[in-house]
Write an enzyme that holds these catalytic residues in place. Sequence first.
Site, short mmCIF file in Angstrom:
data_model
loop_
_atom_site.label_atom_id
_atom_site.label_comp_id
_atom_site.label_asym_id
_atom_site.label_seq_id
_atom_site.Cartn_x
_atom_site.Cartn_y
_atom_site.Cartn_z
N MET A 1 0.83 -1.21 0.00
CA MET A 1 0.00 0.00 0.00
C MET A 1 0.87 1.26 0.00
O MET A 1 0.64 2.19 -0.78
CB MET A 1 -0.94 0.00 1.20
CG MET A 1 -1.92 -1.15 1.22
SD MET A 1 -2.88 -1.29 -0.31
CE MET A 1 -4.04 0.05 -0.11
N SER B 1 -7.26 -0.98 7.49
CA SER B 1 -8.49 -1.45 6.84
C SER B 1 -9.48 -1.97 7.86
O SER B 1 -10.66 -2.13 7.54
CB SER B 1 -8.18 -2.51 5.78
OG SER B 1 -7.12 -3.32 6.17
N HIS C 1 -8.57 5.38 3.82
CA HIS C 1 -8.54 3.98 3.41
C HIS C 1 -8.49 3.84 1.90
O HIS C 1 -9.48 4.06 1.20
CB HIS C 1 -9.77 3.26 3.99
CG HIS C 1 -9.79 1.80 3.72
ND1 HIS C 1 -10.94 1.09 3.51
CD2 HIS C 1 -8.78 0.90 3.61
CE1 HIS C 1 -10.64 -0.18 3.28
NE2 HIS C 1 -9.34 -0.32 3.33
N GLU D 1 -11.80 5.94 1.02
CA GLU D 1 -12.72 6.26 2.12
C GLU D 1 -11.98 7.18 3.09
O GLU D 1 -10.89 6.83 3.56
CB GLU D 1 -13.12 4.99 2.88
CG GLU D 1 -14.11 4.10 2.16
CD GLU D 1 -14.42 2.84 2.98
OE1 GLU D 1 -15.53 2.73 3.48
OE2 GLU D 1 -13.53 1.98 3.11
N ASN E 1 -15.99 -2.39 3.52
CA ASN E 1 -15.78 -3.72 4.08
C ASN E 1 -16.94 -4.14 4.97
O ASN E 1 -17.25 -5.32 5.08
CB ASN E 1 -14.46 -3.78 4.85
CG ASN E 1 -13.27 -3.92 3.90
OD1 ASN E 1 -13.44 -4.38 2.78
ND2 ASN E 1 -12.09 -3.51 4.34
N1 LIG Z 1 -2.92 -4.88 1.17
C1 LIG Z 1 -4.19 -4.46 1.04
O1 LIG Z 1 -4.95 -4.97 0.22
C2 LIG Z 1 -4.67 -3.31 1.88
C3 LIG Z 1 -5.78 -2.59 1.46
C4 LIG Z 1 -6.21 -1.50 2.23
C5 LIG Z 1 -5.53 -1.18 3.38
N2 LIG Z 1 -4.47 -1.91 3.76
C6 LIG Z 1 -3.77 -1.53 5.01
O2 LIG Z 1 -2.58 -0.86 4.68
C7 LIG Z 1 -1.61 -1.10 5.69
C8 LIG Z 1 -0.35 -1.65 5.07
O3 LIG Z 1 -0.67 -2.85 4.40
P1 LIG Z 1 0.31 -3.50 3.32
O4 LIG Z 1 -0.48 -4.55 2.66
O5 LIG Z 1 0.95 -2.44 2.52
O6 LIG Z 1 1.38 -4.17 4.29
P2 LIG Z 1 2.87 -4.64 3.95
O7 LIG Z 1 3.17 -5.71 4.92
O8 LIG Z 1 3.04 -4.89 2.51
O9 LIG Z 1 3.76 -3.36 4.30
C9 LIG Z 1 3.94 -2.86 5.58
C10 LIG Z 1 5.25 -2.08 5.57
O10 LIG Z 1 5.33 -1.35 6.79
C11 LIG Z 1 6.68 -1.38 7.23
N3 LIG Z 1 6.70 -1.03 8.64
C12 LIG Z 1 6.43 -1.81 9.71
N4 LIG Z 1 6.57 -1.07 10.84
C13 LIG Z 1 6.93 0.18 10.47
C14 LIG Z 1 7.24 1.38 11.16
N5 LIG Z 1 7.23 1.41 12.47
N6 LIG Z 1 7.55 2.47 10.43
C15 LIG Z 1 7.59 2.42 9.10
N7 LIG Z 1 7.34 1.31 8.39
C16 LIG Z 1 7.03 0.20 9.06
C17 LIG Z 1 7.15 -2.78 6.89
O11 LIG Z 1 8.55 -2.84 6.84
C18 LIG Z 1 6.49 -2.98 5.53
O12 LIG Z 1 7.34 -2.52 4.49
C19 LIG Z 1 -2.27 -2.02 6.69
O13 LIG Z 1 -2.81 -1.26 7.72
C20 LIG Z 1 -3.36 -2.67 5.87
O14 LIG Z 1 -4.43 -3.13 6.65
C21 LIG Z 1 -4.02 -2.96 3.04
#
Ligand SMILES: NC(=O)c1ccc[n+]([C@@H]2O[C@H](COP(=O)([O-])OP(=O)(O)OC[C@H]3O[C@@H](n4cnc5c(N)ncnc54)[C@H](O)[C@@H]3O)[C@@H](O)[C@H]2O)c1
Length: 713
Positions: A324, A429, A450, A462, A500
């Site tokens: 994301m 999310s 979101h 959102e 969602n």
């Molecule tokens: N993947 C999806 O479909 C989706 C859709 C909507 C929202 N989200 C939300 O987006 C957020 C991220 O999801 P994602 O799928 O990109 O996860 P991801 O696991 O791909 O990425 C998370 C990143 O955050 C980094 N991270 C962890 N702790 C950190 C910190 N303290 N400071 C900076 N970086 C840090 C990690 O190293 C990693 O690169 C979550 O809250 C998720 O619920 C995800």
Amino acid sequence: MIYSGKALSVDILPSGAAHLVFDLQDSSVNKFNQHTLRELQDAVAALQAAEINGVVFSSAKSSFIVGADIGEFRSKFDEGEQQILDWLIEANKIFSDIEDLAVPTVTAIGGVALGGGLEMALATDYRVGTDRAVIGFPEVKLGILPGFGGTVRLPRLIGADNANQWISSGAQIKADQALKEGCLDAIVEDEILIEAAVKIIEQCNQGKLDYKRVRSVKTSALTLTPIELNVAFDTAKGMVAAKAGPNYPAPITAVQLMHDAAMLDRAGALQLEHREFVKLAVSEVAANLVQMFVNDQFLAAKTKAQLAKARPISLTAVLGAGIMGGGIAYQSALKGTPIVMKDIAQEGLDLGMSEVRKLLDRRVARGRIDANKMFSVLSSIEPTLSYDGIDKVDIVVEAVIENTDIKKAVLSELEALVSEDTIIASNTSTISIDELATAMQRPDKFCGMHFFNPVPVMPLVEIIRGAHSSDETIATTVAYAKKMGKTPIVVNNCPGFLVNRILFPYFGAFSRLIHDGADFKQIDKAMERFGWPMGPAYLLDVVGLDTAVHCQDVMAAGFERMNLDFDSAIDKLYAQKSLGQKTGSGFYLYEIDKRGKPKKLTNPESDKLVASVQTSIKEFEAQEIVDRMMVALCLETARCLEDGIVETAIEADMGLVLGLGYPAFRGGALRYIDTIGVGRFCDMADKYADLGAIYHPTEKMRTMASAGDSFYA
Ligand SMILES: NC(=O)c1ccc[n+]([C@@H]2O[C@H](COP(=O)([O-])OP(=O)(O)OC[C@H]3O[C@@H](n4cnc5c(N)ncnc54)[C@H](O)[C@@H]3O)[C@@H](O)[C@H]2O)c1
């Protein structure tokens, strides 16, 4: 002055030609409303009686005519088939009268000429434009087709192939293409547009241009042999039908109509156009697509109102360079807002940047951007492991892993480092925005933002208003989403937010159908036939079954009715680590094809696993599948509106269309209830009352049903 009205006026130029100028009072654009048509009719009568040597049609505004007045159109469509037909005959007489004037005619197009605007221009003998001219027939996007002679004059003017393409795609055509394909006769500088039009009239009167021949081409049959005719139209029909699919009948109807009318003269061809127009105009699909257009405008106006209250945004940051975070950084930079991308791990940053590069490479390969733009986008993303300079950013999007404790720790650490005015928005999310806000000193500067995956593709964001989020925080976050080219919808905080929260009862209905013996492939097929881009099993595989299980837990904890009192197929697959596309196996099996895309295959292992949660095997009618799935989804949408999670029915429905791919031709979930009728819908839900509380209509809906109310006024 030989005519002067509120929408247009007619003057006599020194050359002896009349000059009809569209200039709709109290409006930034010209459009064909009833009033303008009436004035045009009167003005044409004045032209017929005047001593003139030609007529130039132009606009006093920066656009020519943007099309019909959709609001008025809509009420016209509601009047019934005969009324629409009478109106078409009357309106078309005006354009035919223009085409039949005793003197040469030219339209001067200095900007947008769409729909009825282009049809006006096609009624004249010649069209001269500037390079700002943009023309086209967007009607099919509203589920209809051009109704003021567009399907008659365009193919006769630019040929069947081009006309098929223009009308069935609804595309906006730029000046140079319009010139090349013969719809514009010349492109000139702005300053000499009218002069150039007058010159064309002079050349006609001097016998240098044969306007009568041009006219006869536009009013006679197409000059194609029967073989050429079939080749042109049959090829187009195949392509158009495949592209539009069975749920969007307008494009193919337009092509078929032009085919049927090809050998007819103007009167005969117009008659066919009227007939097909009426058929489409009274269809449910057109009503829904026109409503979609109205909805888009409603959302745009709401966003615009927020922009006035927003703080300026010149530099932003994203925390977390994952799937994301990488997408958010890319989208922000692409649309011109520089962004700092911070992660705690170098691998995270590398991954994020490689994702950005991949997206940019694809854009370059498709010719959408050049190498310079690619470089400027890359250089406006600053990957970093440190918080240095974070006090300079206007808004930070938090996109670290989905864990409440980690997010709280990150947010409170971040808040201590940013400036007092910086807005912090979480891309969570599932976690409550109010819960996260408890970790913060300035909860008024905090809200949810979101995004949907993949960020560059999904149009919806959102914006979640927490209990303490200030109006300025919401307005600024809305402004940032808009700046990123997204459509923001503001919602209130609750488990799952809007999209969602509605999706999970739908998945619940899916799980129960399987539990009750349905074949998940049949469920997918039924829902795809209903119009969804993918069925629920396929969608779950794309979302990831781990994400789905986690989300389901959150939703069940938030809403008693979303608890499942049986072992679901989703749980079973998850337990076997069959997580969907990401592991190559979920409900379906995925094989990477030659283009590097996952190809969906049946999965005998999963079929066995799924069968193990079924109490029996049962054949379901497709309609029952659709009803059970849609009732659950629609009722939750109604609850979101009642609970004030979303302010209007339009926003609820647009959230589903833009966030989930809800079929636009069906207009949205609340619109679907309206189409069926609230009373009948409640009866339908009552049939499934035993399946659980997600099938129970609310008291308010029962009241609406007895009062005969609907969600859309
Ligand atoms: N993947 C999806 O479909 C989706 C859709 C909507 C929202 N989200 C939300 O987006 C957020 C991220 O999801 P994602 O799928 O990109 O996860 P991801 O696991 O791909 O990425 C998370 C990143 O955050 C980094 N991270 C962890 N702790 C950190 C910190 N303290 N400071 C900076 N970086 C840090 C990690 O190293 C990693 O690169 C979550 O809250 C998720 O619920 C995800």
